[in-house]
Design a protein around this motif. Structure first.
Motif, PDB file in Angstrom:
ATOM      1  N   UNK A 148     -65.767  17.598  77.098  1.00 16.44           N
ATOM      2  CA  UNK A 148     -65.072  17.960  75.865  1.00 16.44           C
ATOM      3  C   UNK A 148     -65.102  19.473  75.670  1.00 16.44           C
ATOM      4  N   UNK A 149     -66.234  20.102  75.983  1.00 10.56           N
ATOM      5  CA  UNK A 149     -66.324  21.562  75.860  1.00 10.56           C
ATOM      6  C   UNK A 149     -65.318  22.250  76.781  1.00 10.56           C
ATOM      7  N   UNK A 150     -65.200  21.761  78.011  1.00 15.42           N
ATOM      8  CA  UNK A 150     -64.232  22.342  78.956  1.00 15.42           C
ATOM      9  C   UNK A 150     -62.811  22.152  78.436  1.00 15.42           C
ATOM     10  N   UNK A 151     -62.504  20.946  77.931  1.00 11.65           N
ATOM     11  CA  UNK A 151     -61.164  20.677  77.402  1.00 11.65           C
ATOM     12  C   UNK A 151     -60.857  21.567  76.200  1.00 11.65           C
ATOM     13  N   UNK A 152     -61.852  21.789  75.330  1.00 15.59           N
ATOM     14  CA  UNK A 152     -61.641  22.660  74.169  1.00 15.59           C
ATOM     15  C   UNK A 152     -61.285  24.070  74.627  1.00 15.59           C
ATOM     16  N   UNK A 153     -61.968  24.550  75.667  1.00 20.07           N
ATOM     17  CA  UNK A 153     -61.642  25.880  76.193  1.00 20.07           C
ATOM     18  C   UNK A 153     -60.188  25.939  76.641  1.00 20.07           C
ATOM     19  N   UNK A 154     -59.717  24.886  77.311  1.00 22.79           N
ATOM     20  CA  UNK A 154     -58.323  24.849  77.737  1.00 22.79           C
ATOM     21  C   UNK A 154     -57.363  24.819  76.567  1.00 22.79           C
ATOM     22  N   UNK A 155     -57.696  24.023  75.537  1.00 20.33           N
ATOM     23  CA  UNK A 155     -56.839  23.956  74.347  1.00 20.33           C
ATOM     24  C   UNK A 155     -56.734  25.318  73.662  1.00 20.33           C
ATOM     25  N   UNK A 156     -57.887  25.971  73.513  1.00 20.18           N
ATOM     26  CA  UNK A 156     -57.914  27.248  72.802  1.00 20.18           C
ATOM     27  C   UNK A 156     -57.157  28.321  73.581  1.00 20.18           C
ATOM     28  N   UNK A 157     -57.458  28.435  74.881  1.00 20.68           N
ATOM     29  CA  UNK A 157     -56.836  29.491  75.676  1.00 20.68           C
ATOM     30  C   UNK A 157     -55.324  29.366  75.739  1.00 20.68           C
ATOM     31  N   UNK A 158     -54.843  28.138  75.980  1.00 12.48           N
ATOM     32  CA  UNK A 158     -53.401  27.954  76.140  1.00 12.48           C
ATOM     33  C   UNK A 158     -52.655  28.065  74.820  1.00 12.48           C
ATOM     34  N   UNK A 159     -53.369  27.915  73.694  1.00 11.30           N
ATOM     35  CA  UNK A 159     -52.726  28.029  72.385  1.00 11.30           C
ATOM     36  C   UNK A 159     -52.753  29.461  71.868  1.00 11.30           C
ATOM     37  N   UNK A 160     -53.890  30.124  72.037  1.00 10.83           N
ATOM     38  CA  UNK A 160     -54.065  31.442  71.413  1.00 10.83           C
ATOM     39  C   UNK A 160     -53.494  32.585  72.241  1.00 10.83           C
ATOM     40  N   UNK A 161     -53.513  32.467  73.559  1.00 11.94           N
ATOM     41  CA  UNK A 161     -53.174  33.633  74.383  1.00 11.94           C
ATOM     42  C   UNK A 161     -52.042  33.371  75.371  1.00 11.94           C
TER      43      UNK A 161
END
Length: 666
Positions: free
Chosen positions: A503-516
């Motif tokens: 879940x932590x890895x998936x959250x990183x993917x969600x955040x990166x692809x949304x914010x930057x």
């Protein structure tokens, strides 16, 4: 002849499901062992008959039997064999038959592998599965017959929706249905427990593996659907808060809460009433998703049907199942004795916080999804509740949840020494702080919420494996001693660490692809170069190609990095399926593991040689798919734990006493 055989087998399955429901339930009520014993064989017979029916429809697709209306509407002789087979469930009627098959599989699995269940509980669980089967089989027979014939038959079919002719969508519905329908077992256990008036640690031990299996499948189904949307629809995103996406996500959230709540019942004999309610609501949300997709309330690429008659039938079934189960819950729940007490700062307290946040998040999504439909039905007009609402309401609930998850596995039951837990999590806190500050520095100060979320993802990842390190005394004892301790740990603890880490890895993917994410939309001429996020994309031109059952306009881009080194040749496509006369977009994606390069070709200029081109730089998005896989792996590892596979200890066989069906409360 074979379609008629499939239709006849489905009708027989309805009759068997009726026997599977009535006889065991009456036998459990009367304490009659012989009648209760009917449950197992009838569930297996039900499964065999539905399998025959599903195989008959599959055969009709494989041989392109265009005397069957369903095959005519969803297949074509020129279609590749993979999509002939997946066309079976790429439509309303066939997908309902798949739902019925999976429901029968779970009922048969309880019959075959539930030997350590008390006879009365097993009979009631299988009977409730049969009752659900009656609803869906009768719905299919009377409103959605997949074996209906057409005369005279056409020379060829109308083809499957081209958007569904894709490997991701070939396996997405079965995975999703395995999750949806899998929660029916937890629902059946909940209703059976209410009928018996007994919920204990053994009950929770039986429920957990079924819930966990459904959760794993639903995780995979949602991930496949989001992956398909990412590369097939050509818009550069993976989640749009579409109402049909939401109705698959809500059971996942409540199913996650149910998994954790059942642990409290098993370990501490607490939260029994709440766990029963979660089991009912999780499956109820699965049924709600079925109603929304098939009622005609929504127009979506995910929607299967728009027939109000079918929607009314499912609505009535929804009212019966949800209303009946909640009524039974209201009557029987007060008879369940409360379990053990615990301090607020304890593992139980952490799991209660987990449940409250997940339930609140689910309610938020439910309100946002249903509000436009309710307002429109009341004459309030059409409104749209889109990503801004869900991002502003859902994300703030998830941030504290991720924070609490870091503490959960390290907290003791009943009462926790918080100072000791904080001491063990110093490394996780330091890593989270470094990741958050480094993100702010590298991204020039923002966005702040994205940096906070990335720091929390790092916190959760390190905390998940800190728990394993503490239990094995890693770096605090000789390596041989740590290895011996690691081998002795239950697999479910490794599964928990993997699921939380995933879940932590998936959250990183969600955040990166949304914010930057970086996006470039322009008209490019052959030979022209476009710079995006430090990469140069040279447009080489467009070539027209012939596919198996489509025409393709395939563009070619040569990609180089900032130093001019060759990276890849990317070939996005525009396809036209002549039979359906429908175009599709095929994005070209080149992954760099820390980011994806993403290119889409649009329309050609009416005058000139230019083409509309969309190019995206998607940072960290591969982590989203990797994290989903790791979460599924965590669930599978937990399922392999002998304690979950065996369930509660087998009880000594004793004569089933005659007497009242409702046993005294604990």
């Amino acid at each position: 002849m074979i379609p008629e055989l499939g239709h006849f087998a489905l009708i027989l399955a309805l009759l068997v499901a009726t026997a599977q429901t009535v006889v065991p339930l009456w036998g459990a009520h009367r304490g009659n062992a012989a009648w209760m014993a009917v449950a197992g064989p009838s569930a297996v017979a039900h499964l065999l008959l539905v399998t025959v029916s599903f195989a008959a429809l599959t055969w009709a697709y494989v041989v392109s039997d265009f005397t069957v209306v369903n095959v005519v509407a969803n297949s074509h002789s020129a279609k590749p064999m993979l999509y002939k087979i997946t066309g079976v469930w790429g439509n309303h009627e066939g997908s309902m038959l798949l739902w019925i098959l999976i429901l029968a599989v779970f009922g048969g699995a309880v019959a075959l592998f539930g030997g350590n269940l008390p006879p009365s509980l097993k009979a009631r669980v299988i009977a409730i599965q049969g009752l659900i089967g009656i609803g869906f089989i009768s719905f299919t027979i009377f409103t959605s017959n997949p074996f209906e014939r057409v005369f005279p038959p056409p020379l060829d079919g109308q083809d499957l929706n081209p958007l569904l002719q894709d490997p991701g969508l070939a396996f997405h519905p079965p995975m999703l249905y395995l999750g949806y329908v899998g929660f029916s077992v937890a629902f059946a256990f909940a209703i059976a427990a209410l009928l018996e008036g007994k919920v204990d640690a053994a009950w929770a031990r039986w429920v957990r593996p079924w819930t966990l299996a459904a959760w794993v499948f639903l995780t995979g189904g949602i991930a496949l659907g989001s992956w398909w949307a990412y590369y097939e629809l050509g818009w550069g995103g993976w989640w749009f808060w579409d109402p049909v996406e939401n109705v698959s996500f809500m059971p996942w959230l409540l199913g996650t809460a149910l998994l954790h709540s059942a642990i409290v019942v098993e370990k501490r004999d607490a939260l029994k009433v709440w766990t029963i309610l979660l089991a009912i609501l999780t499956f109820s949300l699965s049924l709600l998703g079925t109603f929304i997709v098939r009622s005609g309330l929504l127009t979506s690429v995910h929607a299967f049907a728009s027939d109000p008659e079918r929607g009314l039938y499912i609505l009535m079934m929804l009212i019966f199942v949800i209303g009946g189960s909640l009524t039974l819950f209201a009557i029987r729940a007060p008879t369940l004795k409360p379990g053990g007490l615990f301090a607020p700062i304890s593992r139980e307290g952490g799991l209660v916080m987990n449940n409250l946040l997940l339930a609140t998040a689910t309610a938020t999504i439910l309100i946002g999804t249903l509000y436009p439909l309710i307002l429109d039905s009341l004459g309030g007009g059409l409104v749209t509740v889109g990503p801004p609402f869900f991002n502003l309401t859902f994300v703030p609930l998830m941030l504290p949840l991720v924070f609490v998850m870091g503490f959960g596995p390290m907290m003791a039951w009943k009462r926790t020494d918080m100072a000791g837990v904080l001491g063990r999590l110093k490394v996780a806190a330091a890593v989270a702080l470094v990741v958050g500050l480094a993100t702010l520095y590298l991204q020039n100060g923002g966005p702040l919420l994205a940096a906070l979320a990335l720091g929390l993802a790092a916190w959760l990842f390190v905390a998940a494996f800190t728990d394993l390190a503490a239990k094995t005394k890693l770096f605090r004892a000789p390596l041989a001693d740590s290895w011996s301790r690691a081998r002795g740990l239950p697999r479910s603890q490794y599964g928990t660490a993997l699921a939380h880490g995933g879940l932590a890895i998936a959250i990183a993917g969600m955040v990166g692809s949304t914010a930057w994410k970086v996006e470039s939309i322009s008209v490019m001429q052959p030979g022209e170069t476009k710079d995006v996020a430090g990469y140069s994309f040279t447009f080489e031109g467009v070539e027209r190609l012939q596919g198996p059952n489509y025409l393709s306009e395939t563009a070619s881009f040569t990609v180089r990095d900032g130093d001019g080194a060759f990276v890849a040749v990317m070939t996005p496509e525009k396809r036209l399926y002549p039979v359906a006369n429908m175009p599709t977009t095929e994005a070209a994606i080149h992954t760099r593991w820390l980011a994806d390069l993403y290119a889409v070709i649009g329309d050609k200029e009416e005058r000139g040689e230019g083409w509309t081109v969309r190019i995206y730089y998607e940072p960290l998005v591969p982590f989203l798919w990797l994290g989903s896989l790791v979460m599924m792996l965590g669930g599978i590892v937990s399922l392999s734990d002998r304690r979950l596979r065996v369930g509660a200890p087998r009880q000594a066989k004793t004569r089933v006493p005659a007497g009242p069906a409702v046993q005294p409360a604990e």
